[in-house]
Design a protein around this motif. Structure first.
Motif, PDB file in Angstrom:
ATOM      1  N   LYS A  16       0.384  -2.193  -5.377  1.00 29.60           N
ATOM      2  CA  LYS A  16       1.112  -2.129  -4.122  1.00 29.60           C
ATOM      3  C   LYS A  16       0.710  -2.941  -2.859  1.00 29.60           C
ATOM      4  O   LYS A  16      -0.585  -2.719  -2.759  1.00 29.60           O
ATOM      5  CB  LYS A  16       1.352  -0.773  -3.623  1.00 29.60           C
ATOM      6  CG  LYS A  16       1.785   0.042  -5.094  1.00 29.60           C
ATOM      7  CD  LYS A  16       2.050   1.647  -4.708  1.00 29.60           C
ATOM      8  CE  LYS A  16       2.612   2.375  -6.004  1.00 29.60           C
ATOM      9  NZ  LYS A  16       2.392   3.794  -5.683  1.00 29.60           N
ATOM     10  N   SER A  17       1.518  -3.193  -2.094  1.00 25.54           N
ATOM     11  CA  SER A  17       1.085  -4.060  -1.042  1.00 25.54           C
ATOM     12  C   SER A  17       0.249  -3.032   0.175  1.00 25.54           C
ATOM     13  O   SER A  17      -0.785  -3.587   0.924  1.00 25.54           O
ATOM     14  CB  SER A  17       1.988  -4.807  -0.056  1.00 25.54           C
ATOM     15  OG  SER A  17       3.244  -3.712   0.209  1.00 25.54           O
ATOM     16  N   LYS A  18       0.655  -1.682   0.094  1.00 25.75           N
ATOM     17  CA  LYS A  18       0.327  -0.844   1.173  1.00 25.75           C
ATOM     18  C   LYS A  18      -0.438   0.381   0.257  1.00 25.75           C
ATOM     19  O   LYS A  18      -0.726   1.302   0.996  1.00 25.75           O
ATOM     20  CB  LYS A  18       1.364  -0.243   2.035  1.00 25.75           C
ATOM     21  CG  LYS A  18       1.923  -1.552   3.152  1.00 25.75           C
ATOM     22  CD  LYS A  18       2.786  -0.802   4.075  1.00 25.75           C
ATOM     23  CE  LYS A  18       3.447  -1.783   4.754  1.00 25.75           C
ATOM     24  NZ  LYS A  18       4.325  -1.270   6.029  1.00 25.75           N
ATOM     25  N   GLY A  19      -0.788   0.034  -1.243  1.00 21.68           N
ATOM     26  CA  GLY A  19      -1.452   1.069  -1.857  1.00 21.68           C
ATOM     27  C   GLY A  19      -2.983   1.298  -1.688  1.00 21.68           C
ATOM     28  O   GLY A  19      -3.703   0.395  -1.227  1.00 21.68           O
ATOM     29  N   THR A  20      -3.709   2.350  -1.717  1.00 22.19           N
ATOM     30  CA  THR A  20      -4.961   2.653  -1.602  1.00 22.19           C
ATOM     31  C   THR A  20      -5.658   2.556  -2.925  1.00 22.19           C
ATOM     32  O   THR A  20      -6.961   2.237  -3.146  1.00 22.19           O
ATOM     33  CB  THR A  20      -5.290   3.977  -1.006  1.00 22.19           C
ATOM     34  OG1 THR A  20      -4.714   5.124  -1.826  1.00 22.19           O
ATOM     35  CG2 THR A  20      -4.642   4.023   0.348  1.00 22.19           C
ATOM     36  N   GLY A  21      -4.988   2.784  -3.997  1.00 24.42           N
ATOM     37  CA  GLY A  21      -5.548   2.345  -5.163  1.00 24.42           C
ATOM     38  C   GLY A  21      -6.300   3.780  -5.604  1.00 24.42           C
ATOM     39  O   GLY A  21      -7.082   3.686  -6.678  1.00 24.42           O
ATOM     40  N   LEU A  22      -6.061   4.829  -5.194  1.00 24.04           N
ATOM     41  CA  LEU A  22      -6.621   6.124  -5.326  1.00 24.04           C
ATOM     42  C   LEU A  22      -5.672   7.344  -5.948  1.00 24.04           C
ATOM     43  O   LEU A  22      -6.149   8.068  -6.721  1.00 24.04           O
ATOM     44  CB  LEU A  22      -7.356   6.826  -4.266  1.00 24.04           C
ATOM     45  CG  LEU A  22      -8.587   6.124  -3.726  1.00 24.04           C
ATOM     46  CD1 LEU A  22      -8.860   6.772  -2.447  1.00 24.04           C
ATOM     47  CD2 LEU A  22      -9.614   6.225  -4.941  1.00 24.04           C
TER      48      LEU A  22
END
Length: 311
Positions: free
Chosen positions: A261-267
């Motif tokens: 995602k462009s604005k995701g944190t990946g957590l």
């Protein structure tokens, strides 16, 4: 079965070349992939060398399955990584969280006290929004590194799924421009297990929202719950007909800070897996580009005494 058929190399010439070297007098010790009779692949420690009996050359081979050893090594590596991440998260929270709060309070005071132009006021709002995002990132990092211990209680899985699903339906109807159809097939068997309902609901909500985001245009999200009579596990399947994922994305999906995602944190998914693993379960994913995705939560049916032991 010919020993060459046990080699897992895609090129048979590699395996045959190694056999010829051994028959020529070379002793080989290596870690390699081997193929079982059923076709499955496993990692093995192989030691092979020449042997002569009655002037006939043979190849003596010792093969030891090291699958469990490799798994133990990976689990130890992950445990060490989690320990490091936990220490870093606590340090970051201490060193960054308090200064961020001070900066945010200062900006809010200036924004309310000063006579700002519209553009400047909008800039202040954006700054506060970015600080909020950084605070959420720190909070999620702490949650991943040191998730709260489960507070298990007897939970009706079907009821929890239905409750979460209704909330998602309402949310998606308000936020999605295209209609998403939700269907379900819940087990007719009682799915009463000892689990922390709040943590499971958090996982379900995350998976549902990801499914909604993966659908571009009108779509369909299907939920199924089932009980396996073979191992006694409870399965919760959440399927969508969204964009799907590449093999690279699937392999890295639950790693911290990996995101598509462009604005995701990946957590988000990393936290979900950690919470489910605390209940001795796991999350599986099946996905192909353009064919949607299916996430499967696997939970054991165990006693309350066992559920409270998650040290």
């Amino acid at each position: 079965m010919c020993c060459g058929e046990l080699c897992a190399e895609t090129s048979s010439s590699q395996c045959l070349d190694r056999i010829n070297r051994i028959l020529g007098g070379e002793w080989v010790e290596r870690v390699a992939e081997r193929r079982r009779k059923d076709g499955s692949i496993f990692k093995a420690e192989v030691s092979a060398g020449p042997m002569v009996i009655d002037n006939v050359n043979y190849m003596l081979t010792f093969t030891r399955d090291i699958t469990e050893r490799e798994q133990a090594k990976q689990e130890l590596l992950r445990a060490n990584q989690m320990s490091i991440v936990g220490q870093m998260a606590v340090g970051l929270a201490h060193e960054i969280k308090n200064p961020l709060a001070g900066i945010k309070a200062t900006i809010e005071v200036l924004s309310s006290d000063l006579n700002l132009e519209d553009d400047d006021r909008e800039l202040m709002v954006r700054l506060i929004s970015e600080i909020d995002r950084m605070e959420r990132l720190l909070k999620n990092l702490l949650r991943y590194a040191r998730p709260p211990q489960p507070q298990p209680e007897t939970t009706n899985i079907n009821r929890l799924v239905e409750y979460t699903l209704r909330n998602v339906e309402v949310t998606s109807a308000k936020t999605s421009t295209d209609k998403i159809r939700f269907t379900k097939e819940l087990s007719t068997q009682p799915l009463q297990i000892e689990i922390d309902p709040e943590q499971l609901q958090q996982v379900l909500l995350n998976l549902y929202l990801n499914a909604v985001e993966a659908i571009k245009g009108p779509g369909h999200i299907f939920t199924r719950t089932r009980l396996s009579h073979d191992d006694g596990n409870v399965f919760i399947d959440i399927s969508d007909n969204g964009e799907g994922m590449t093999e690279t994305a699937r392999n890295n999906l639950f790693k911290p800070f990996f995101t598509t995602k462009s604005k995701g944190t990946g957590l988000g998914l990393a936290i979900c897996l950690r919470l489910i693993e605390q209940h001795k379960g796991t999350i599986l994913v099946d996905s192909q580009p353009g064919k949607g995705s299916t996430f499967t939560i696997v939970l054991p049916t165990y006693s309350k005494e066992r559920a409270t032991d998650h040290g």
